[in-house]
Scaffold this motif. Structure first.
Motif, PDB file in Angstrom:
ATOM      1  N   GLY A 167      15.366  -7.270  10.494  1.00 57.31           N
ATOM      2  CA  GLY A 167      14.727  -7.734   9.804  1.00 57.31           C
ATOM      3  C   GLY A 167      13.616  -7.677   9.473  1.00 57.31           C
ATOM      4  N   ASP A 168      12.962  -8.475  11.252  1.00 60.18           N
ATOM      5  CA  ASP A 168      11.328  -8.156  10.989  1.00 60.18           C
ATOM      6  C   ASP A 168      10.225  -7.818  11.686  1.00 60.18           C
ATOM      7  N   ASP A 169      11.060  -6.607  11.631  1.00 50.84           N
ATOM      8  CA  ASP A 169       9.965  -5.502  12.421  1.00 50.84           C
ATOM      9  C   ASP A 169       9.070  -5.086  11.139  1.00 50.84           C
ATOM     10  N   ARG A 170       7.953  -5.192  11.892  1.00 50.59           N
ATOM     11  CA  ARG A 170       6.978  -4.727  11.322  1.00 50.59           C
ATOM     12  C   ARG A 170       6.468  -3.647  10.268  1.00 50.59           C
ATOM     13  N   PRO A 171       6.127  -3.408   9.128  1.00 56.88           N
ATOM     14  CA  PRO A 171       6.306  -1.977   8.437  1.00 56.88           C
ATOM     15  C   PRO A 171       6.034  -1.123   9.040  1.00 56.88           C
ATOM     16  N   GLU A 172       4.481  -1.444   9.586  1.00 53.05           N
ATOM     17  CA  GLU A 172       3.860   0.348  10.371  1.00 53.05           C
ATOM     18  C   GLU A 172       5.086   0.252  11.123  1.00 53.05           C
ATOM     19  N   ALA A 173       6.241  -0.547  11.912  1.00 60.41           N
ATOM     20  CA  ALA A 173       6.943  -0.261  13.011  1.00 60.41           C
ATOM     21  C   ALA A 173       7.501   1.474  12.847  1.00 60.41           C
ATOM     22  N   PRO A 174       7.403   2.533  14.228  1.00 57.63           N
ATOM     23  CA  PRO A 174       8.186   3.528  14.046  1.00 57.63           C
ATOM     24  C   PRO A 174       9.482   3.594  13.257  1.00 57.63           C
ATOM     25  N   PRO A 231      18.492   0.528  16.168  1.00 59.43           N
ATOM     26  CA  PRO A 231      18.076   0.787  14.343  1.00 59.43           C
ATOM     27  C   PRO A 231      18.938   2.251  13.747  1.00 59.43           C
ATOM     28  N   MET A 232      18.019   3.352  14.155  1.00 61.13           N
ATOM     29  CA  MET A 232      18.284   4.627  13.188  1.00 61.13           C
ATOM     30  C   MET A 232      19.623   4.994  14.440  1.00 61.13           C
ATOM     31  N   ARG A 247       1.344  -1.454   0.283  1.00 57.65           N
ATOM     32  CA  ARG A 247      -0.411  -0.055   0.483  1.00 57.65           C
ATOM     33  C   ARG A 247       0.613   1.101   0.196  1.00 57.65           C
ATOM     34  N   PRO A 248       0.210   1.961  -1.103  1.00 63.87           N
ATOM     35  CA  PRO A 248       1.052   3.693  -0.659  1.00 63.87           C
ATOM     36  C   PRO A 248       1.548   4.341   0.534  1.00 63.87           C
ATOM     37  N   ARG A 249       2.869   4.383   1.255  1.00 59.99           N
ATOM     38  CA  ARG A 249       3.466   5.031   2.848  1.00 59.99           C
ATOM     39  C   ARG A 249       4.414   6.105   2.321  1.00 59.99           C
ATOM     40  N   GLU A 250       4.041   7.247   2.823  1.00 58.18           N
ATOM     41  CA  GLU A 250       5.213   7.625   2.916  1.00 58.18           C
ATOM     42  C   GLU A 250       6.585   7.789   3.484  1.00 58.18           C
ATOM     43  N   PHE A 251       7.735   8.159   3.154  1.00 53.90           N
ATOM     44  CA  PHE A 251       9.010   7.875   3.356  1.00 53.90           C
ATOM     45  C   PHE A 251       8.850   8.955   4.974  1.00 53.90           C
ATOM     46  N   LYS A 252       9.716   8.091   6.018  1.00 55.03           N
ATOM     47  CA  LYS A 252       9.511   9.384   7.070  1.00 55.03           C
ATOM     48  C   LYS A 252      10.604   9.708   7.502  1.00 55.03           C
ATOM     49  N   ILE A 253      11.820   9.474   7.387  1.00 49.00           N
ATOM     50  CA  ILE A 253      13.348   8.932   7.666  1.00 49.00           C
ATOM     51  C   ILE A 253      13.100  10.061   8.358  1.00 49.00           C
ATOM     52  N   ALA A 296      10.463  11.968  10.828  1.00 51.57           N
ATOM     53  CA  ALA A 296      11.374  11.357  12.850  1.00 51.57           C
ATOM     54  C   ALA A 296      12.794  11.874  12.960  1.00 51.57           C
ATOM     55  N   LEU A 297      13.780  11.605  12.133  1.00 51.42           N
ATOM     56  CA  LEU A 297      14.903  13.278  13.203  1.00 51.42           C
ATOM     57  C   LEU A 297      14.406  14.004  13.600  1.00 51.42           C
TER      58      LEU A 297
END
Length: 342
Positions: A174-181, A139-140, A54-60, A63-64
């Motif tokens: 790598g197994d984090d959910r796609p919705e994870a922060p 991870p950040m 599904r469409p999702r904006e890249f929020k890097i 988040a920073l």
């Protein structure tokens, strides 16, 4: 040669990707060994068939920015802890306190403090704070270290170190959910690894286009990452225009300017009727209007090339469709063309 310390096992994946947790002595270095392309394509097709991509904006960057705001709140406490400032006793006289090390604060506090140091210009100090945070599961922090080493930002440029930090993120998250922060950072790490395999690292990581395609496919289908989708389109450009259009289209709908331009080029050149050519020129027009920075040169040249080949009727139709698409997709228009890896 980088040792192969883990493998991306999509064959056993349910709803989430799974990675072997081998905890090697060097916690950073890990290359990825995946299933066959057939298995990956089957997994990708299954997920996309379920509407998973599904469409999702890249929020890097947002988040920073949030991280910096949070860092400001905690800055006083962390700064005192790290600088060893004396505390005041109840009678107002200073008490002797032992200077605290990074180990005295939490990894999340170290991440916030490292971000504050970085953006204030103290990149040497940020390096230590981010290393501590990365070594303790943030991870950040590992992502930012990878970016710093990849571009020589405050450190000597070292692609292998960058590769190791990106690999750490993939191994641990790598197994984090796609919705994870932290999912945007994990997806970005996948893309970075894919590019390293695509081009190789001298005397360390051999070029492996098939592995790069596997990694891009996972990031594109599981995380829905537009940069990974764009990279897949590029890989399929010369071998399968149908697959190229598929991946370019997914990224273009999310506002990826490069994908919009390449999608337009592919549709126009493969078009057998005016409607398809007009749709191709529509995407080129959208990309042309939104292009900026280093992308503007090649995108504007591409638009000029195909605009010159189109009839006046196709040009008018393309302009009208471009106006309509932009009006109806403000969120995608605001999305960065690629992850803003600052």
């Amino acid at each position: 040669m980088v040792r192969d310390l883990g493998r991306l096992d999509l064959g056993k994946m349910g709803k989430m990707a799974r990675f072997d947790q081998m905890n090697p002595p060097n916690r950073h270095i890990q290359t990825l060994e995946g299933p066959s392309l057939v298995e990956l394509h089957r997994y990708s097709a299954k997920q996309m068939g379920q509407g998973y991509d599904r469409p999702r904006e890249f929020k890097i960057m947002s988040a920073l920015r949030d991280l910096i705001i949070t860092a400001g709140v905690a800055a006083g406490v962390v700064t005192m802890a790290l600088s060893g400032q004396a505390a005041l006793a109840f009678d107002g006289t200073p008490t002797q306190t032992k200077p605290l090390s990074l180990e005295a604060i939490s990894p999340s506090e170290a991440l916030r403090y490292g971000a504050r140091q970085y953006y204030s210009g103290d990149k040497a100090g940020a390096l230590n704070s981010l290393r501590y945070a990365a070594e303790n599961g943030q991870p950040m922090a590992a992502w930012k270290l990878g970016e710093m080493y990849a571009s020589g930002d405050g450190v000597k440029e070292d692609d292998l170190k960058a590769f190791e930090y990106y690999s750490q993120i993939v191994r641990e998250h790598g197994d984090d959910r796609p919705e994870a922060p932290d999912a945007p950072f994990v997806a970005s790490a996948f893309v970075a690894l894919g590019n390293y395999y695509l081009n190789g690292i001298s005397d360390a990581v051999p070029q492996n286009v098939a592995r790069a395609r596997q990694i891009f496919t996972h990031a594109a289908s599981y995380f829905g990452d537009p940069q990974a989708q764009y990279e897949l389109g590029r890989l399929y450009q010369d071998s399968s225009s149908r697959m190229a259009v598929r991946w370019y289209n997914l990224a273009a709908l999310k506002g990826h300017v490069g994908a919009q331009a390449r999608l337009g080029e592919t549709l126009f050149t493969q078009g057998h009727d005016d409607e398809r050519k007009a749709r191709g020129l529509m995407w080129l027009t959208i990309a042309h209007r939104r292009a900026h920075g280093q992308d503007s040169g090649w995108i504007n040249a591409l638009h000029e090339q195909y605009f010159g080949l189109a009839s006046e009727a196709i040009r008018g139709r393309a302009r009208a469709m471009a106006d309509t698409w932009i009006d109806h997709n403000p969120a995608a228009v605001m999305t960065a063309s690629t992850p803003a890896l600052q």
